[in-house]
Write an enzyme that holds these catalytic residues in place. Structure first.
Site, short mmCIF file in Angstrom:
data_model
loop_
_atom_site.label_atom_id
_atom_site.label_comp_id
_atom_site.label_asym_id
_atom_site.label_seq_id
_atom_site.Cartn_x
_atom_site.Cartn_y
_atom_site.Cartn_z
N ASP A 124 45.69 25.50 35.44
CA ASP A 124 45.38 26.84 35.92
C ASP A 124 44.24 26.77 36.91
OD1 ASP A 124 45.79 29.64 36.00
OD2 ASP A 124 44.06 29.94 34.70
N HIS A 131 38.93 37.94 43.13
CA HIS A 131 38.71 37.81 41.68
C HIS A 131 37.44 37.00 41.41
CE1 HIS A 131 39.44 37.15 37.42
NE2 HIS A 131 39.37 35.85 37.62
N ARG A 140 26.47 36.92 37.80
CA ARG A 140 25.36 36.28 38.54
C ARG A 140 24.82 37.12 39.68
NH1 ARG A 140 29.18 32.40 37.63
NH2 ARG A 140 30.07 32.69 39.70
N GLU A 197 45.66 38.12 33.10
CA GLU A 197 45.38 37.68 34.47
C GLU A 197 46.71 37.63 35.22
OE1 GLU A 197 41.24 35.19 34.14
OE2 GLU A 197 43.09 34.04 34.39
N GLU A 199 49.00 36.35 37.82
CA GLU A 199 49.07 35.12 38.60
C GLU A 199 50.51 34.83 39.01
OE1 GLU A 199 46.97 31.72 37.14
OE2 GLU A 199 45.62 32.90 35.86
N ASP A 229 48.19 34.85 32.44
CA ASP A 229 47.29 33.96 31.70
C ASP A 229 46.41 34.81 30.79
OD1 ASP A 229 45.99 31.63 30.97
OD2 ASP A 229 44.51 31.81 32.57
N ARG A 233 38.10 37.26 26.71
CA ARG A 233 36.86 37.20 27.51
C ARG A 233 35.62 36.95 26.66
NH1 ARG A 233 39.00 36.26 32.42
NH2 ARG A 233 40.47 37.89 33.04
N GLN A 236 35.60 33.35 25.63
CA GLN A 236 35.31 32.54 26.82
C GLN A 236 33.83 32.58 27.18
OE1 GLN A 236 37.73 33.60 30.18
NE2 GLN A 236 36.82 32.07 31.53
N TYR A 240 32.44 28.68 27.38
CA TYR A 240 32.81 28.04 28.66
C TYR A 240 31.73 27.14 29.25
CZ TYR A 240 30.08 30.98 31.89
OH TYR A 240 29.07 31.58 32.61
N LYS A 249 41.71 30.56 26.52
CA LYS A 249 42.90 30.57 27.36
C LYS A 249 44.09 29.91 26.68
CE LYS A 249 40.90 31.88 31.38
NZ LYS A 249 41.41 32.87 32.33
N THR A 253 50.33 31.76 27.49
CA THR A 253 50.54 32.03 28.90
C THR A 253 52.00 32.44 29.04
OG1 THR A 253 48.88 30.43 29.61
CG2 THR A 253 50.54 31.07 31.23
N THR A 345 43.86 34.23 39.17
CA THR A 345 44.06 35.67 39.21
C THR A 345 44.12 36.19 40.64
OG1 THR A 345 42.85 35.84 37.14
CG2 THR A 345 43.19 37.87 38.36
N GLU A 359 38.02 43.02 35.59
CA GLU A 359 37.61 43.57 36.89
C GLU A 359 37.84 45.08 36.97
OE1 GLU A 359 38.97 40.82 40.30
OE2 GLU A 359 40.22 40.31 38.56
#
Length: 411
Positions: A124, A131, A140, A197, A199, A229, A233, A236, A240, A249, A253, A345, A359
């Site tokens: 992936d 995205h 951030r 997600e 995709e 996918d 969240r 993750q 992560y 994840k 899928t 995504t 999002e």
């Protein structure tokens, strides 16, 4: 652009249909509890290709008798082209094969769809700029939204081939380690921020043993599917760092049931966006490598009506599947028949173009309106549906729906 190719299957000539003669996607189906069989969609019917090979109408070395497209994919591009041309000739308006083939047409409505191929490996990517910028901004700030390497390299991770499932398969809310910003230690429990997600998935149809160039990637890419996918969240967010997604994840899928071939999408090629930095030579594209494919996401609460929560287009990707494949093999990593590459995504520049609830709700701070309520993330009983089509001159190239219903976590 080529117009509608007319077929003696009348339903294939409807301009709004997903499966005209221009398309001829490949899938695996069964009827009334029978064994899975290879077929192609034409209008509102499936042409049973296993039956055509059994009777000698087609001869592809028995690869259409296997109930999977892996063996046929392994034959290579010349045989891919030969099957497509043969089917086009058999199904076109005026063909003298009508009487012979009519007995081997099955209504799509009567068929159960299965995984169209066995997934060898699943990778992936994180290759949609909108995205990546949105998610980076949330965590951030806009000044540091994109990692320094993002504009130079298609970032990806190796996922779980074992959890790829065909459209219509229910997904169970996963458990995992969760840690809020004010928690001293993590706890174990069901994900509260479960997401999708939007995709596209590219399917590798030829093995490799060394680098594949961007220019020759289409000799290896057999076709494309819609891909969801599913993502936890909150799991993750805790797991992560420093190695990226893992359990968040791995739940499932989901892919659409029909493989739309690269040949069917050829008229819809478009270029990737302008670059902030020139890519290194091994990633540079000799021509248009993306596709103009309209995409949408629908959310249907249990007992309610669907709300389309997002509309976007595959052309928004920053890196094409050809570039992803070239990068994947640049280290010498061998590819196998049946490898699946998730695009990452697909979001666009506006709020209504965002390809994930993370999002759309901006991390849960801005819930979106749906039929009968609001959503920040997926709730138990919700059915998520991905759709996509390339729209030509009087015809559409459709993928079939990519759906999944979220079931409650196990006790």
């Amino acid at each position: 652009m080529t117009g509608l190719l007319r077929s003696w299957v009348d339903s294939a000539n409807e301009p709004e249909g997903a499966f005209p003669l221009n398309n001829l996607p490949y899938g695996v189906f069964s009827v009334a509890g029978g064994t899975p069989r290879c077929g192609t969609a034409i209008g509102d019917r499936i042409l049973d290709l296993q039956a055509l090979e059994e009777t000698g109408t087609l001869d592809f070395g028995g690869t259409l008798l296997t109930g999977s497209w892996n063996a046929f994919m392994a034959l290579g591009t010349m045989e891919w082209s030969r099957l497509r041309k043969t089917l086009t000739d058999l199904l076109k308006e005026g063909s003298d094969a009508k009487d012979k083939l009519a007995a081997h047409l099955v209504p799509i409505a009567d068929a159960q769809m299965h995984m169209p191929f066995a997934v060898s490996e699943y990778t992936d990517f994180y290759a949609g700029r909108h995205h990546a910028f949105n998610v980076g901004t949330m965590f951030r700030g806009p000044e540091n939204a994109l990692p320094p390497n993002w504009l130079h390299i298609p970032i990806g991770y190796n996922g779980r081939a074992s959890s790829v499932a065909v459209s219509g398969t229910d997904v169970r809310r996963p458990h995992g380690q969760l840690k809020g910003p004010n928690d001293e230690v993590p706890r174990f429990g069901p994900s509260q921020r479960f997401d999708i997600e939007l995709e596209m998935g590219a399917i590798v149809g030829q093995p490799s043993n060394g680098p594949i160039s961007v220019a020759t990637a289409f000799e290896n890419i057999f076709g494309y599917v819609l891909l969801n996918d599913w993502s936890a969240r909150d799991i993750q967010a805790w797991e992560y760092q420093p190695l990226g997604p893992f359990q968040a994840k791995a739940t499932m899928t989901t892919i659409s049931p029909w493989i739309v071939t690269a040949a069917a999408l050829e008229p819809f090629r478009v270029s990737t966006p302008e670059r902030d930095f020139e890519l290194l030579p091994y990633l540079q594209e000799p021509g248009p490598m993306l596709y103009d494919i309209d995409l949408e996401v629908g959310l249907t609460p249990e007992g309610g009506n669907e709300t389309v929560i997002s509309r976007t287009n595959y052309r928004e990707m920053y890196y094409s599947a050809a570039q992803q494949l070239a990068h994947h093999t640049s280290c010498g990593c061998p590819m196998r028949v049946g490898d699946l590459l998730g695009s990452g995504t697909i979001s666009g520049p506006e709020k209504g173009n965002r390809g994930s609830l993370l999002e759309l709700s901006w991390g849960g701070k801005e819930p979106i309106e749906i039929d009968g309520g609001t959503r920040s993330f997926i709730e138990d009983g919700d059915t998520m549906t991905l759709r996509g089509s390339a729209n030509g001159n009087g015809y559409r190239i459709g993928f079939g729906q990519c759906t999944g219903k979220l079931l409650p976590a196990r006790d």
